[in-house]
Scaffold this motif. Structure first.
Motif, mmCIF file in Angstrom:
data_model
loop_
_atom_site.group_PDB
_atom_site.id
_atom_site.type_symbol
_atom_site.label_atom_id
_atom_site.label_comp_id
_atom_site.label_asym_id
_atom_site.label_seq_id
_atom_site.Cartn_x
_atom_site.Cartn_y
_atom_site.Cartn_z
ATOM 1 N N THR A 45 0.834 -1.202 0.000
ATOM 2 C CA THR A 45 0.000 0.000 0.000
ATOM 3 C C THR A 45 0.869 1.253 0.000
ATOM 4 O O THR A 45 0.589 2.208 -0.723
ATOM 5 C CB THR A 45 -0.937 -0.006 1.223
ATOM 6 O OG1 THR A 45 -1.733 -1.186 1.189
ATOM 7 C CG2 THR A 45 -1.837 1.202 1.230
ATOM 8 N N ALA A 91 -5.954 13.426 -1.953
ATOM 9 C CA ALA A 91 -6.638 12.205 -2.388
ATOM 10 C C ALA A 91 -5.790 10.969 -2.103
ATOM 11 O O ALA A 91 -6.296 9.948 -1.624
ATOM 12 C CB ALA A 91 -6.971 12.293 -3.868
ATOM 13 N N THR A 92 -4.499 11.058 -2.370
ATOM 14 C CA THR A 92 -3.620 9.918 -2.113
ATOM 15 C C THR A 92 -3.513 9.638 -0.621
ATOM 16 O O THR A 92 -3.525 8.481 -0.192
ATOM 17 C CB THR A 92 -2.220 10.172 -2.702
ATOM 18 O OG1 THR A 92 -2.355 10.456 -4.101
ATOM 19 C CG2 THR A 92 -1.319 8.974 -2.526
ATOM 20 N N TRP A 95 -6.782 8.015 0.517
ATOM 21 C CA TRP A 95 -6.819 6.631 0.051
ATOM 22 C C TRP A 95 -5.906 5.767 0.893
ATOM 23 O O TRP A 95 -6.283 4.657 1.291
ATOM 24 C CB TRP A 95 -6.404 6.543 -1.418
ATOM 25 C CG TRP A 95 -6.281 5.133 -1.884
ATOM 26 C CD1 TRP A 95 -7.284 4.317 -2.310
ATOM 27 C CD2 TRP A 95 -5.084 4.348 -1.925
ATOM 28 N NE1 TRP A 95 -6.786 3.078 -2.625
ATOM 29 C CE2 TRP A 95 -5.437 3.070 -2.407
ATOM 30 C CE3 TRP A 95 -3.751 4.604 -1.619
ATOM 31 C CZ2 TRP A 95 -4.502 2.062 -2.562
ATOM 32 C CZ3 TRP A 95 -2.823 3.586 -1.778
ATOM 33 C CH2 TRP A 95 -3.205 2.340 -2.249
ATOM 34 N N TYR A 96 -4.707 6.237 1.194
ATOM 35 C CA TYR A 96 -3.748 5.454 1.966
ATOM 36 C C TYR A 96 -4.274 5.151 3.370
ATOM 37 O O TYR A 96 -4.167 4.023 3.857
ATOM 38 C CB TYR A 96 -2.406 6.186 2.051
ATOM 39 C CG TYR A 96 -1.419 5.455 2.922
ATOM 40 C CD1 TYR A 96 -0.743 4.342 2.446
ATOM 41 C CD2 TYR A 96 -1.195 5.841 4.235
ATOM 42 C CE1 TYR A 96 0.136 3.643 3.242
ATOM 43 C CE2 TYR A 96 -0.320 5.151 5.034
ATOM 44 C CZ TYR A 96 0.343 4.053 4.529
ATOM 45 O OH TYR A 96 1.209 3.362 5.328
ATOM 46 N N ARG A 98 -7.422 5.057 4.437
ATOM 47 C CA ARG A 98 -8.531 4.097 4.349
ATOM 48 C C ARG A 98 -8.018 2.690 4.089
ATOM 49 O O ARG A 98 -8.476 1.716 4.683
ATOM 50 C CB ARG A 98 -9.514 4.508 3.255
ATOM 51 C CG ARG A 98 -10.437 5.624 3.658
ATOM 52 C CD ARG A 98 -11.592 5.794 2.690
ATOM 53 N NE ARG A 98 -11.242 5.698 1.289
ATOM 54 C CZ ARG A 98 -10.926 6.729 0.507
ATOM 55 N NH1 ARG A 98 -10.923 7.938 0.996
ATOM 56 N NH2 ARG A 98 -10.630 6.539 -0.760
ATOM 57 N N ARG A 99 -7.061 2.571 3.184
ATOM 58 C CA ARG A 99 -6.526 1.258 2.827
ATOM 59 C C ARG A 99 -5.748 0.631 3.990
ATOM 60 O O ARG A 99 -5.874 -0.567 4.252
ATOM 61 C CB ARG A 99 -5.636 1.393 1.591
ATOM 62 C CG ARG A 99 -5.182 0.108 1.021
ATOM 63 C CD ARG A 99 -6.353 -0.641 0.460
ATOM 64 N NE ARG A 99 -5.936 -1.992 0.170
ATOM 65 C CZ ARG A 99 -6.727 -2.930 -0.241
ATOM 66 N NH1 ARG A 99 -7.996 -2.670 -0.450
ATOM 67 N NH2 ARG A 99 -6.286 -4.126 -0.463
#
Length: 110
Positions: A45, A91-92, A95-96, A98-99
């Motif tokens: 990730t 955004a990145t 996303w990170y 959440r992942r």
């Protein structure tokens, strides 16, 4: 009420000599496997997030080279430098997070 002697200072750099580390009572091969799996997923990730950031930001010099010289392109360059990276970064990052939380939740059984 005399002065109490101060304890001797010790520098700790590792486990004391002659002692082995006792395993945790609830550790098992399954837990070790789950931790390794989590670490691999988190590294993957992180690498994806870094590449998602490096690709667009790394292409900035190419975009600057393609822009024509002049006063109008100078404003576009500053707009590109001052505004464009932030939505990509946000955004990145979102996303990170959440992942990474999903990866940990999968391992913990949530």
């Amino acid at each position: 009420m005399g002065a109490e002697p101060t304890p001797r200072r010790e520098v700790v750099t590792g486990a004391p000599a002659g002692r082995t580390r006792a395993p945790y009572p609830d550790s098992s091969a399954h837990d070790d496997l789950a931790v390794r799996k989590l670490m691999r997923r988190q590294v993957r990730t992180g690498l994806v997030a870094c590449s998602l950031l490096a690709l667009p930001l790394g292409l900035f010099p190419v975009v600057f080279r393609l822009l024509p010289d002049g006063d109008t392109s100078r404003g576009a360059v500053w707009l590109l430098l001052g505004v464009a990276p932030y939505p990509v970064l946000l955004a990145t990052g979102a996303w990170y997070v959440r992942r990474a939380e999903r990866n940990e939740g999968d391992v913990n059984g949530r």
